[in-house]
Design a protein around this motif. Structure first.
Motif, PDB file in Angstrom:
ATOM      1  N   ALA A 278     -44.200  33.584  96.827  1.00 22.29           N
ATOM      2  CA  ALA A 278     -44.530  34.296  95.586  1.00 22.29           C
ATOM      3  C   ALA A 278     -43.292  34.439  94.711  1.00 22.29           C
ATOM      4  N   ASP A 279     -42.153  34.803  95.324  1.00 21.20           N
ATOM      5  CA  ASP A 279     -40.908  34.927  94.565  1.00 21.20           C
ATOM      6  C   ASP A 279     -40.471  33.582  93.989  1.00 21.20           C
ATOM      7  N   GLU A 280     -40.582  32.526  94.798  1.00 17.22           N
ATOM      8  CA  GLU A 280     -40.163  31.202  94.329  1.00 17.22           C
ATOM      9  C   GLU A 280     -41.076  30.703  93.213  1.00 17.22           C
ATOM     10  N   ILE A 281     -42.359  31.018  93.305  1.00 16.08           N
ATOM     11  CA  ILE A 281     -43.288  30.632  92.240  1.00 16.08           C
ATOM     12  C   ILE A 281     -42.917  31.329  90.938  1.00 16.08           C
ATOM     13  N   VAL A 282     -42.594  32.616  91.024  1.00 17.13           N
ATOM     14  CA  VAL A 282     -42.198  33.355  89.818  1.00 17.13           C
ATOM     15  C   VAL A 282     -40.906  32.779  89.242  1.00 17.13           C
ATOM     16  N   ARG A 283     -39.952  32.425  90.110  1.00 17.41           N
ATOM     17  CA  ARG A 283     -38.708  31.798  89.632  1.00 17.41           C
ATOM     18  C   ARG A 283     -39.001  30.480  88.936  1.00 17.41           C
ATOM     19  N   VAL A 312     -31.431  38.061  68.956  1.00 19.28           N
ATOM     20  CA  VAL A 312     -30.946  37.548  70.240  1.00 19.28           C
ATOM     21  C   VAL A 312     -32.161  37.280  71.121  1.00 19.28           C
ATOM     22  N   VAL A 313     -32.301  36.062  71.631  1.00 21.25           N
ATOM     23  CA  VAL A 313     -33.474  35.695  72.434  1.00 21.25           C
ATOM     24  C   VAL A 313     -33.011  35.291  73.831  1.00 21.25           C
ATOM     25  N   VAL A 314     -33.571  35.949  74.847  1.00 18.67           N
ATOM     26  CA  VAL A 314     -33.209  35.644  76.246  1.00 18.67           C
ATOM     27  C   VAL A 314     -34.293  34.753  76.847  1.00 18.67           C
ATOM     28  N   PHE A 315     -33.866  33.692  77.531  1.00 15.40           N
ATOM     29  CA  PHE A 315     -34.775  32.712  78.112  1.00 15.40           C
ATOM     30  C   PHE A 315     -34.781  32.848  79.637  1.00 15.40           C
ATOM     31  N   TYR A 316     -35.813  33.518  80.158  1.00 10.75           N
ATOM     32  CA  TYR A 316     -35.935  33.720  81.601  1.00 10.75           C
ATOM     33  C   TYR A 316     -36.128  32.391  82.327  1.00 10.75           C
ATOM     34  N   THR A 317     -36.867  31.484  81.701  1.00  8.92           N
ATOM     35  CA  THR A 317     -37.112  30.166  82.290  1.00  8.92           C
ATOM     36  C   THR A 317     -35.798  29.468  82.614  1.00  8.92           C
ATOM     37  N   SER A 318     -34.839  29.603  81.710  1.00 11.46           N
ATOM     38  CA  SER A 318     -33.538  28.978  81.907  1.00 11.46           C
ATOM     39  C   SER A 318     -32.706  29.736  82.931  1.00 11.46           C
ATOM     40  N   ALA A 319     -32.673  31.061  82.819  1.00 11.66           N
ATOM     41  CA  ALA A 319     -31.892  31.885  83.745  1.00 11.66           C
ATOM     42  C   ALA A 319     -32.307  31.637  85.188  1.00 11.66           C
ATOM     43  N   ASN A 320     -33.595  31.379  85.398  1.00  6.35           N
ATOM     44  CA  ASN A 320     -34.120  31.165  86.750  1.00  6.35           C
ATOM     45  C   ASN A 320     -33.812  29.775  87.302  1.00  6.35           C
ATOM     46  N   ARG A 321     -33.139  28.937  86.512  1.00  7.70           N
ATOM     47  CA  ARG A 321     -32.681  27.618  87.012  1.00  7.70           C
ATOM     48  C   ARG A 321     -31.154  27.500  86.924  1.00  7.70           C
ATOM     49  N   ASP A 322     -30.465  28.638  86.866  1.00  7.37           N
ATOM     50  CA  ASP A 322     -29.013  28.637  86.683  1.00  7.37           C
ATOM     51  C   ASP A 322     -28.314  28.268  87.992  1.00  7.37           C
ATOM     52  N   ALA A 323     -27.570  27.161  87.973  1.00  4.84           N
ATOM     53  CA  ALA A 323     -26.897  26.670  89.189  1.00  4.84           C
ATOM     54  C   ALA A 323     -25.784  27.604  89.661  1.00  4.84           C
ATOM     55  N   ASP A 324     -25.310  28.496  88.793  1.00  7.33           N
ATOM     56  CA  ASP A 324     -24.299  29.465  89.218  1.00  7.33           C
ATOM     57  C   ASP A 324     -24.902  30.560  90.110  1.00  7.33           C
ATOM     58  N   VAL A 325     -26.209  30.648  90.116  1.00  2.00           N
ATOM     59  CA  VAL A 325     -26.894  31.721  90.850  1.00  2.00           C
ATOM     60  C   VAL A 325     -27.774  31.163  91.966  1.00  2.00           C
ATOM     61  N   GLU A 327     -28.813  28.013  94.530  1.00  2.00           N
ATOM     62  CA  GLU A 327     -28.446  26.742  95.155  1.00  2.00           C
ATOM     63  C   GLU A 327     -29.585  25.750  94.948  1.00  2.00           C
ATOM     64  N   SER A 328     -29.267  24.539  94.539  1.00  2.00           N
ATOM     65  CA  SER A 328     -30.287  23.507  94.249  1.00  2.00           C
ATOM     66  C   SER A 328     -31.412  24.096  93.399  1.00  2.00           C
ATOM     67  N   PRO A 329     -31.097  24.542  92.180  1.00  2.00           N
ATOM     68  CA  PRO A 329     -32.077  25.255  91.362  1.00  2.00           C
ATOM     69  C   PRO A 329     -33.286  24.419  90.969  1.00  2.00           C
ATOM     70  N   ASP A 330     -33.141  23.083  90.967  1.00  2.00           N
ATOM     71  CA  ASP A 330     -34.256  22.228  90.579  1.00  2.00           C
ATOM     72  C   ASP A 330     -35.077  21.761  91.777  1.00  2.00           C
ATOM     73  N   VAL A 331     -34.883  22.434  92.917  1.00  2.00           N
ATOM     74  CA  VAL A 331     -35.698  22.180  94.112  1.00  2.00           C
ATOM     75  C   VAL A 331     -36.617  23.379  94.311  1.00  2.00           C
ATOM     76  N   PHE A 332     -37.904  23.105  94.470  1.00  2.00           N
ATOM     77  CA  PHE A 332     -38.899  24.159  94.723  1.00  2.00           C
ATOM     78  C   PHE A 332     -38.961  24.389  96.227  1.00  2.00           C
ATOM     79  N   ASP A 333     -38.543  25.581  96.661  1.00  5.12           N
ATOM     80  CA  ASP A 333     -38.405  25.880  98.091  1.00  5.12           C
ATOM     81  C   ASP A 333     -39.068  27.227  98.380  1.00  5.12           C
TER      82      ASP A 333
END
Length: 400
Positions: A278-283, A312-325, A327-333
């Protein structure tokens, strides 16, 4: 690279522009995005890094939800004045007062009591789908579940769920031709929700029940109560936020599991993964793509000067794929841990009131699906919502 983060046709055809967002995170995390005179919106600062989205979210004193509202589109001041009565468009201390009144219906204990009922609803949805010749995951699973739960929370008749579904579609889908016939449709739907909320409140005052409506209409310990307008606007927020986030996370999550069959197989083999799934789906989906704030004073983010009054516009979609936060942000795990996703907001005053409820609904839904229909398959192309605000799916044909 050409950057346009609010091109609704892009979202309708391909979903979020992840290539542009990745480029911005790596090259221009605080990016001045040109406006569009035809659509009557000014240029704005696009924030794409997890750390910056959290910073803005937790500093309502610097980044206001009230001055120009939290939604992306511009509104005339008289309309903004009305919208400021909604919690979404308030800053502390007014937001704090309202939220403390509403919180009474959303305690972890109150939400936990719903789990078995949510499980019953999910089993019922599977039973109903098995009796059908054609099944759409959105209309047969993802949409009905939160609608049933909203009716339960409001103490509203279950048969009202279709009305609530239609109102929500018209308010959120104003830019999608399948949902809105003209730009005024959303406003008309909102007025219909106000009328509905009024009738609900009047009925509860005459006949109190064990539901959230009755709780919210009663005075708090300090004697404060919600006004009629405040209550109506809360119901409006519940109808949209309580429906859209869960519905689009569920449908987007199911589509992602179809695209990652190894992860679906993991879930079927171990339904205990449903919580982290559920958490990964939301991310991965980030059902709400963006929110807007207005700078209340001159400030600086990553060395970039932002002036008082800037959008000022914040993009959650982008923040949730941030490689600084991540690991392997473009892998669905679905077993990802830790998972500091901010799909329900980056903390602070506006952290999603119903986040526990949404994750509960998602966990139970995917537990039941993995148990009851492990051979679930996609049978047609998904249709995406034409919106840069909501990462939504309108249709997802499946076979059981």
């Amino acid at each position: 690279m050409d950057i346009n983060l609010v091109d609704q046709d892009q979202y309708a055809s391909k979903g979020a522009p992840h290539d542009q967002l990745r480029w911005l995170r790596e090259n221009a995390p605080v990016f001045w995005h040109e406006g569009d005179a035809e659509r009557n919106w000014p240029g704005f600062w696009a924030l794409t890094k997890h750390e910056d989205v959290v910073h803005v979210s937790r500093h309502s004193d610097l980044f206001s939800s009230s001055k120009k509202l939290a939604l992306f589109d511009e509104m005339p001041e008289p309309q903004r004045e009305l919208q400021r009565m909604m919690m979404l468009n308030q800053d502390p201390p007014e937001h704090t007062r309202r939220r403390s009144l509403v919180n009474r219906g959303f305690t972890p204990r109150a939400i936990g009591k719903l789990e078995e009922h949510i499980r019953e609803i999910c089993h019922q949805l599977v039973d109903e789908a098995k009796a059908k010749s054609s099944v759409d995951f959105v209309t047969d699973f993802a949409a009905p579940l939160p609608l049933y739960v909203i009716c339960e929370l409001l103490g509203a008749p279950i048969e009202d769920r279709d009305k609530i579904f239609e109102w929500s579609n018209r308010m959120i889908g104003a830019q999608d031709p399948d949902y809105a016939a003209d730009p005024d449709e959303g406003q008309t739907a909102a007025m219909e929700v106000y009328t509905y909320a009024n009738a609900l409140a009047a009925a509860r005052k005459d006949d109190p029940q064990d539901d959230i409506v009755t709780k919210l209409l009663q005075p708090a310990e300090n004697g404060e109560t919600l006004t009629v307008d405040e209550f109506d606007l809360f119901v409006l927020l519940l109808v949209v936020a309580g429906n859209e986030t869960t519905r689009n996370a569920a449908s987007g999550g199911m589509l992602t599991l179809f695209e990652n069959p190894d992860q679906w197989a993991r879930l079927v083999a171990d339904r205990g993964l449903a919580g982290s799934a559920a958490d990964e789906i939301v991310r991965w989906i980030s059902p709400v793509n963006l929110f807007r704030r207005t700078a209340t004073t001159d400030t600086v983010i990553r060395g970039q000067e932002i002036a008082e009054g800037d959008k000022v516009v914040v993009f959650y979609t982008s923040a949730n794929r941030d490689a600084d936060v991540f690991e392997s942000p473009d892998v669905f795990d679905i077993g990802r841990t830790p998972n500091p996703q901010i799909g329900f907001g980056g903390g602070g005053a506006h952290f999603c009131l119903g986040n526990h409820l949404a994750k509960l609904e998602l966990r139970v839904l995917f537990e039941v699906l993995a148990e009851r229909v492990p051979t679930l398959q996609q049978s047609g192309e998904a249709a995406r919502l034409r919106s840069s605000f909501i990462n939504g799916i309108k249709s997802l044909p499946v076979t059981l």
